[in-house]
Design a protein around this motif. Structure first.
Motif, PDB file in Angstrom:
ATOM      1  N   VAL A   1      17.800   0.880   3.615  1.00 12.75           N
ATOM      2  CA  VAL A   1      16.625   0.474   4.381  1.00 12.75           C
ATOM      3  C   VAL A   1      15.419   0.479   3.455  1.00 12.75           C
ATOM      4  CG1 VAL A   1      14.975   1.206   6.147  1.00 12.75           C
ATOM      5  CG2 VAL A   1      17.417   1.223   6.654  1.00 12.75           C
ATOM      6  N   ALA A   2      14.664  -0.611   3.474  1.00 12.18           N
ATOM      7  CA  ALA A   2      13.424  -0.714   2.706  1.00 12.18           C
ATOM      8  C   ALA A   2      12.247  -0.798   3.665  1.00 12.18           C
ATOM      9  CB  ALA A   2      13.455  -1.943   1.794  1.00 12.18           C
ATOM     10  N   VAL A   3      11.146  -0.160   3.291  1.00 10.92           N
ATOM     11  CA  VAL A   3       9.938  -0.133   4.124  1.00 10.92           C
ATOM     12  C   VAL A   3       8.741  -0.488   3.246  1.00 10.92           C
ATOM     13  CG1 VAL A   3       8.442   1.257   5.606  1.00 10.92           C
ATOM     14  CG2 VAL A   3      10.908   1.728   5.536  1.00 10.92           C
ATOM     15  N   THR A   4       7.893  -1.398   3.727  1.00 10.69           N
ATOM     16  CA  THR A   4       6.605  -1.642   3.075  1.00 10.69           C
ATOM     17  C   THR A   4       5.520  -1.721   4.136  1.00 10.69           C
ATOM     18  OG1 THR A   4       7.043  -4.043   3.080  1.00 10.69           O
ATOM     19  CG2 THR A   4       7.479  -2.835   1.032  1.00 10.69           C
ATOM     20  N   LEU A   5       4.359  -1.160   3.824  1.00 13.02           N
ATOM     21  CA  LEU A   5       3.192  -1.206   4.699  1.00 13.02           C
ATOM     22  C   LEU A   5       2.059  -1.881   3.947  1.00 13.02           C
ATOM     23  CD1 LEU A   5       3.350   2.429   6.159  1.00 13.02           C
ATOM     24  CD2 LEU A   5       4.316   0.329   7.119  1.00 13.02           C
ATOM     25  N   ASN A   6       1.452  -2.878   4.584  1.00  7.65           N
ATOM     26  CA  ASN A   6       0.374  -3.664   3.983  1.00  7.65           C
ATOM     27  C   ASN A   6       0.843  -4.287   2.665  1.00  7.65           C
ATOM     28  OD1 ASN A   6      -2.035  -4.845   3.228  1.00  7.65           O
ATOM     29  ND2 ASN A   6      -3.092  -2.920   2.773  1.00  7.65           N
ATOM     30  N   ASP A   7       1.732  -5.261   2.794  1.00 10.45           N
ATOM     31  CA  ASP A   7       2.331  -5.918   1.625  1.00 10.45           C
ATOM     32  C   ASP A   7       2.274  -7.426   1.818  1.00 10.45           C
ATOM     33  OD1 ASP A   7       3.885  -6.897  -0.437  1.00 10.45           O
ATOM     34  OD2 ASP A   7       5.468  -5.414  -0.219  1.00 10.45           O
ATOM     35  N   GLY A   8       1.491  -8.101   0.998  1.00  6.52           N
ATOM     36  CA  GLY A   8       1.349  -9.547   1.105  1.00  6.52           C
ATOM     37  C   GLY A   8       2.515 -10.333   0.544  1.00  6.52           C
ATOM     38  N   ASP A   9       3.427  -9.657  -0.139  1.00  7.98           N
ATOM     39  CA  ASP A   9       4.605 -10.336  -0.700  1.00  7.98           C
ATOM     40  C   ASP A   9       5.864  -9.584  -0.287  1.00  7.98           C
ATOM     41  OD1 ASP A   9       5.956 -12.270  -2.156  1.00  7.98           O
ATOM     42  OD2 ASP A   9       5.790 -11.189  -4.051  1.00  7.98           O
ATOM     43  N   ASP A  10       5.945  -9.269   1.002  1.00  2.00           N
ATOM     44  CA  ASP A  10       6.989  -8.346   1.454  1.00  2.00           C
ATOM     45  C   ASP A  10       8.407  -8.896   1.343  1.00  2.00           C
ATOM     46  OD1 ASP A  10       6.509 -10.154   3.510  1.00  2.00           O
ATOM     47  OD2 ASP A  10       5.898  -8.619   4.962  1.00  2.00           O
ATOM     48  N   TRP A  11       8.625 -10.185   1.614  1.00  2.00           N
ATOM     49  CA  TRP A  11       9.995 -10.710   1.543  1.00  2.00           C
ATOM     50  C   TRP A  11      10.569 -10.531   0.135  1.00  2.00           C
ATOM     51  CZ3 TRP A  11      10.858 -10.848   6.366  1.00  2.00           C
ATOM     52  CH2 TRP A  11      10.006 -11.466   7.288  1.00  2.00           C
ATOM     53  N   ASN A  12       9.797 -10.893  -0.865  1.00  2.00           N
ATOM     54  CA  ASN A  12      10.266 -10.754  -2.248  1.00  2.00           C
ATOM     55  C   ASN A  12      10.382  -9.282  -2.659  1.00  2.00           C
ATOM     56  OD1 ASN A  12      10.520 -13.542  -2.904  1.00  2.00           O
ATOM     57  ND2 ASN A  12       8.300 -13.680  -3.136  1.00  2.00           N
ATOM     58  N   ASP A  13       9.408  -8.479  -2.261  1.00  2.00           N
ATOM     59  CA  ASP A  13       9.462  -7.059  -2.598  1.00  2.00           C
ATOM     60  C   ASP A  13      10.695  -6.391  -2.005  1.00  2.00           C
ATOM     61  OD1 ASP A  13       7.225  -7.032  -4.175  1.00  2.00           O
ATOM     62  OD2 ASP A  13       5.868  -6.346  -2.586  1.00  2.00           O
ATOM     63  N   HIS A  14      11.038  -6.735  -0.784  1.00  2.00           N
ATOM     64  CA  HIS A  14      12.202  -6.122  -0.155  1.00  2.00           C
ATOM     65  C   HIS A  14      13.492  -6.537  -0.848  1.00  2.00           C
ATOM     66  CE1 HIS A  14      10.838  -4.094   3.698  1.00  2.00           C
ATOM     67  NE2 HIS A  14       9.719  -4.454   3.093  1.00  2.00           N
ATOM     68  N   GLY A  15      13.555  -7.775  -1.272  1.00  2.00           N
ATOM     69  CA  GLY A  15      14.735  -8.195  -2.025  1.00  2.00           C
ATOM     70  C   GLY A  15      14.905  -7.386  -3.295  1.00  2.00           C
TER      71      GLY A  15
ATOM     72  N   GLN B   1       0.839  -1.192   0.000  1.00  2.00           N
ATOM     73  CA  GLN B   1       0.000   0.000   0.000  1.00  2.00           C
ATOM     74  C   GLN B   1       0.879   1.248   0.000  1.00  2.00           C
ATOM     75  OE1 GLN B   1      -2.943  -0.018   3.104  1.00  2.00           O
ATOM     76  NE2 GLN B   1      -3.736   2.010   2.604  1.00  2.00           N
ATOM     77  N   ALA B   2       2.031   1.171   0.662  1.00  2.00           N
ATOM     78  CA  ALA B   2       3.003   2.267   0.681  1.00  2.00           C
ATOM     79  C   ALA B   2       4.389   1.677   0.848  1.00  2.00           C
ATOM     80  CB  ALA B   2       2.708   3.258   1.805  1.00  2.00           C
ATOM     81  N   ALA B   3       5.399   2.322   0.248  1.00  2.00           N
ATOM     82  CA  ALA B   3       6.760   1.791   0.302  1.00  2.00           C
ATOM     83  C   ALA B   3       7.771   2.921   0.205  1.00  2.00           C
ATOM     84  CB  ALA B   3       6.988   0.791  -0.835  1.00  2.00           C
ATOM     85  N   ALA B   4       8.970   2.659   0.734  1.00  2.00           N
ATOM     86  CA  ALA B   4      10.060   3.634   0.650  1.00  2.00           C
ATOM     87  C   ALA B   4      11.385   2.896   0.724  1.00  2.00           C
ATOM     88  CB  ALA B   4       9.968   4.675   1.769  1.00  2.00           C
ATOM     89  N   LEU B   5      12.401   3.496   0.125  1.00  2.00           N
ATOM     90  CA  LEU B   5      13.765   2.970   0.132  1.00  2.00           C
ATOM     91  C   LEU B   5      14.706   4.126   0.396  1.00  2.00           C
ATOM     92  CD1 LEU B   5      15.704   0.523  -0.505  1.00  2.00           C
ATOM     93  CD2 LEU B   5      15.735   1.368  -2.869  1.00  2.00           C
TER      94      LEU B   5
END
Length: 396
Positions: free
Chosen positions: A253-267, A42-46
């Motif tokens: 640093v990576a940030v995700t809020l409300n992310d059902g695939d967060d491990w892959n997204d952070h990679g 829903q929201a993300a930042a790097l």
């Protein structure tokens, strides 16, 4: 009167160093010709930790529930305000706190340092409550410290109602704010050590066996170079994650809020930052300023996309000279180099007279070789005016 002026100039020198260490801007990348980066969040930042540059942001200022990512603020406030070797006693309020827990017993005592491991590795809500009561005098007192820290860091899209992150109206943050907060916290060696720890054993006063806490953050095992930070989940916030990793001397640093695939997204986010925004060095501590009897006081590093480094401009700004015969109350500080990218200021580097003793550390306790995440810049004028006001008051 001379003594008062001497004190004022000494504080001006100190505050100048503080401001220079935190100088810069934190804007998401607008570099051209970069591949698109997307997530399921829903929201993300790097963010780059050294410089505080936001490399990517999607709905980064949206104010959302953040679950146990709250504990990043809880930990850094506790570290900065508490004594790590002090004994934290578990109250009735902390005992049996709902949600994730490290199963502390009523009346149990544990050092603040060990309890911080339980807070960050296992996301103990009982630990969060006990820490808050111990450091803040009460949960309410500690929450006040959390919000004051947010204000000082310029986190304008954050407000805290509790130290653990259980859903509560008025308790929220944003992806950008969490990125800035985490970049700040990772300059603290205690915080940095805790969040990268995969497993921690702690003495258990109630049993013959020690506590053993495995870190819930799977990124530590899934991603090369991962070294933090915190997972989070509630039924209203859904999956939240802040991760960090270090490669070739650069920490992101990576940030995700409300992310059902967060491990892959952070990679993917971390890979993107390391590939397209490598950290580069613009100045080295102690190097001479061309055409001047001056040297730079800090090594300055910044992440640049391809072609951006050629668009950097450095401007030397010299301070007025002291009156002839007057003592050097600025300890050799003579000015600063303002660094800009595409006409936008990204940092300041204090310059000193050759032969001066250069500062070893910034006010935050981080090495001067690191350019601090620039989240404090907006408070420079406020700090300056407060110090001057106090010094000029009668009896100050």
């Amino acid at each position: 009167m001379w003594i008062k002026h001497k004190r004022i100039w000494s504080w001006i020198a100190v505050i100048t160093l503080i401001a220079s260490g935190f100088a810069g801007t934190s804007r998401a990348s607008a570099a051209k010709n970069l591949p698109a980066l997307g997530t399921h969040a829903q929201a993300a930042a790097l963010i780059d930790v050294t410089s505080g540059r936001l490399l990517y942001s999607s709905h980064g200022d949206d104010e959302l529930r953040i679950a146990s990512l709250t504990k990043i603020m809880t930990a850094i406030v506790a570290i900065e305000h508490g004594k790590l070797d002090s004994e934290v006693k578990v109250s009735k309020n902390a005992f049996g706190k709902e949600g994730s827990s490290i199963y502390l017993k009523l009346g149990e005592e544990m050092t603040l340092e060990n309890m911080l491991y339980g807070l960050m590795l296992r996301s103990g809500n009982d630990a969060a409550t006990a820490i808050a009561e111990h450091v803040g005098g009460s949960v309410e007192g500690f929450v006040y410290l959390m919000n004051e820290k947010a204000r000082m860091l310029g986190l304008s899209h954050s407000h805290f109602m509790n130290p653990h992150g259980l859903d509560e109206e008025g308790h929220y943050s944003s992806a950008n704010d969490l990125a800035k907060l985490t970049a700040y916290a990772l300059h603290n060696p205690v915080f940095k050590e805790i969040v990268k720890t995969p497993t921690k054993k702690v003495p258990n006063p109630n049993e013959s066996w020690d506590y053993k806490w495995d870190n819930k953050n799977k990124m530590l095992r899934l991603y090369e170079g991962a070294d933090g930070v915190k997972t989070g989940y509630t039924k209203k916030a859904f999956r939240c994650l802040v991760s960090s990793a270090t490669r070739n001397g650069q920490q992101l640093v990576a940030v995700t809020l409300n992310d059902g695939d967060d491990w892959n997204d952070h990679g993917r986010m971390l890979d993107y930052g390391f590939e397209y925004y490598p950290l580069k060095q613009l100045t080295e501590k102690g190097e001479p300023v061309q055409g001047q009897d001056l040297v730079v006081s800090q090594t300055f590093q910044y992440p640049f996309a391809d072609g951006e480094e050629a668009q950097v401009n450095k401007k030397l700004v010299l301070y007025p000279e002291a009156e002839e015969g007057a003592p050097d109350l600025r300890f050799g500080l003579r000015g600063k180099i303002e660094v800009s990218l595409k006409g936008e200021k990204i940092g300041e580097i204090p310059v000193y007279r050759k032969g001066s003793v250069l500062p070893e550390r910034t006010a935050s306790g981080t090495a001067a070789e690191q350019t601090m995440a620039p989240v404090h810049q907006s408070n420079w004028g406020q700090w300056f005016s407060v110090v001057l006001k106090r010094l000029l008051q009668p009896g100050a």
